[in-house]
Design a protein around this motif. Structure first.
Motif, mmCIF file in Angstrom:
data_model
loop_
_atom_site.group_PDB
_atom_site.id
_atom_site.type_symbol
_atom_site.label_atom_id
_atom_site.label_comp_id
_atom_site.label_asym_id
_atom_site.label_seq_id
_atom_site.Cartn_x
_atom_site.Cartn_y
_atom_site.Cartn_z
ATOM 1 N N CYS A 89 0.797 -1.217 0.000
ATOM 2 C CA CYS A 89 0.000 0.000 0.000
ATOM 3 C C CYS A 89 0.837 1.278 0.000
ATOM 4 C CB CYS A 89 -0.938 -0.031 1.183
ATOM 5 S SG CYS A 89 -0.097 -0.583 2.665
ATOM 6 N N HIS A 90 2.146 1.159 -0.249
ATOM 7 C CA HIS A 90 2.996 2.353 -0.358
ATOM 8 C C HIS A 90 4.225 2.002 -1.190
ATOM 9 C CE1 HIS A 90 4.458 0.049 3.139
ATOM 10 N NE2 HIS A 90 5.640 0.357 2.631
ATOM 11 N N CYS A 121 0.070 5.030 5.215
ATOM 12 C CA CYS A 121 1.483 4.646 5.257
ATOM 13 C C CYS A 121 2.406 5.338 4.253
ATOM 14 C CB CYS A 121 1.632 3.134 5.190
ATOM 15 S SG CYS A 121 0.715 2.405 3.857
#
Ligand code: MG
Ligand code: ZN
Length: 215
Positions: A89-90, A121
């Motif tokens: 997610c990043h 994040c």
């Protein structure tokens, strides 16, 4: 034990990020880390600036899956690399380091990195950027600075997008600004609508100033 491992990961990420910044400095180039929720207007931000800024532009597109955004950007004639994180997610600095190697940028360039869409994040991971930009749309509501302070605190510029629908959906701008002011003083904010072009000249000026102030 777990805390130690996390520290090592973050330290390694930070070392790579610093290496990227030295490289950018040598190349007299500026990298923007573009963050925000899914649908906030990150890709529109980038496409709106292409051909309106007098520099070579490169784009690194982060997505969990698909190459929809990268195709959109590449169709405008800009050299683009798509990164699919496959669930993560990043973005991390190691990936950006590899992408920059592949792009072989010219001197005096601008690199826009579209990070994975979320307000959590990506704020914790330095990807070697010179500037952090948060795209935050009126459509998401006026409470976002209160709910995700870390993301806004670390932003060098907040782009408040979709202002064309702000009144229709009852976006309370004062409440939004109060939230930002609670996090830090003198936050750099530009209001835009990528749909109507409202605020675009101001945004271009702001980006140009950020680039110039680097050199
Ligand atoms: Mg996008
Ligand atoms: Zn993440």
């Amino acid at each position: 034990m777990e805390i130690k491992i996390l520290k090592d990961i973050l330290q390694r990420n930070e070392d790579r990020a610093n290496q990227i910044r030295s490289f950018l400095n040598e190349k007299k180039s500026v990298l923007f880390n573009v963050m925000g929720s899914p649908g906030a207007g990150k890709t529109s931000f980038i496409t709106s600036l292409i051909n309106r800024i007098d520099k070579n532009i490169y784009v690194i597109e982060g997505d969990v899956a698909s190459s929809i955004d990268a195709q959109k950007i590449a169709s405008l004639g800009v050299k683009t690399i798509q990164i699919n994180t496959g669930g993560a997610c990043h973005l991390v600095s190691e990936t950006i380091f590899d992408a920059l190697n592949e792009l072989k940028i010219d001197e005096g360039s601008i690199i826009f990195v579209e990070n994975i869409g979320n307000l959590i994040c990506p704020a914790s991971f330095d990807i070697g950027e010179n500037y952090r930009i948060v795209i935050s749309s009126a459509a998401e509501g006026d409470d976002k600075p209160y709910k995700y302070p870390d993301m806004f605190e670390k932003a060098d510029l907040v782009v408040l997008s979709k202002m064309d629908v702000a009144d229709i959906i009852g976006f309370d701008k004062q409440n939004y600004l109060n939230g930002l002011n609670m996090i830090k003083d003198n936050i750099n904010l530009v209001e835009v609508s990528f749909k109507t072009g409202y605020g675009l000249d101001n945004l271009i000026q702001t980006i140009n100033k950020m680039v110039e102030s680097k050199f």
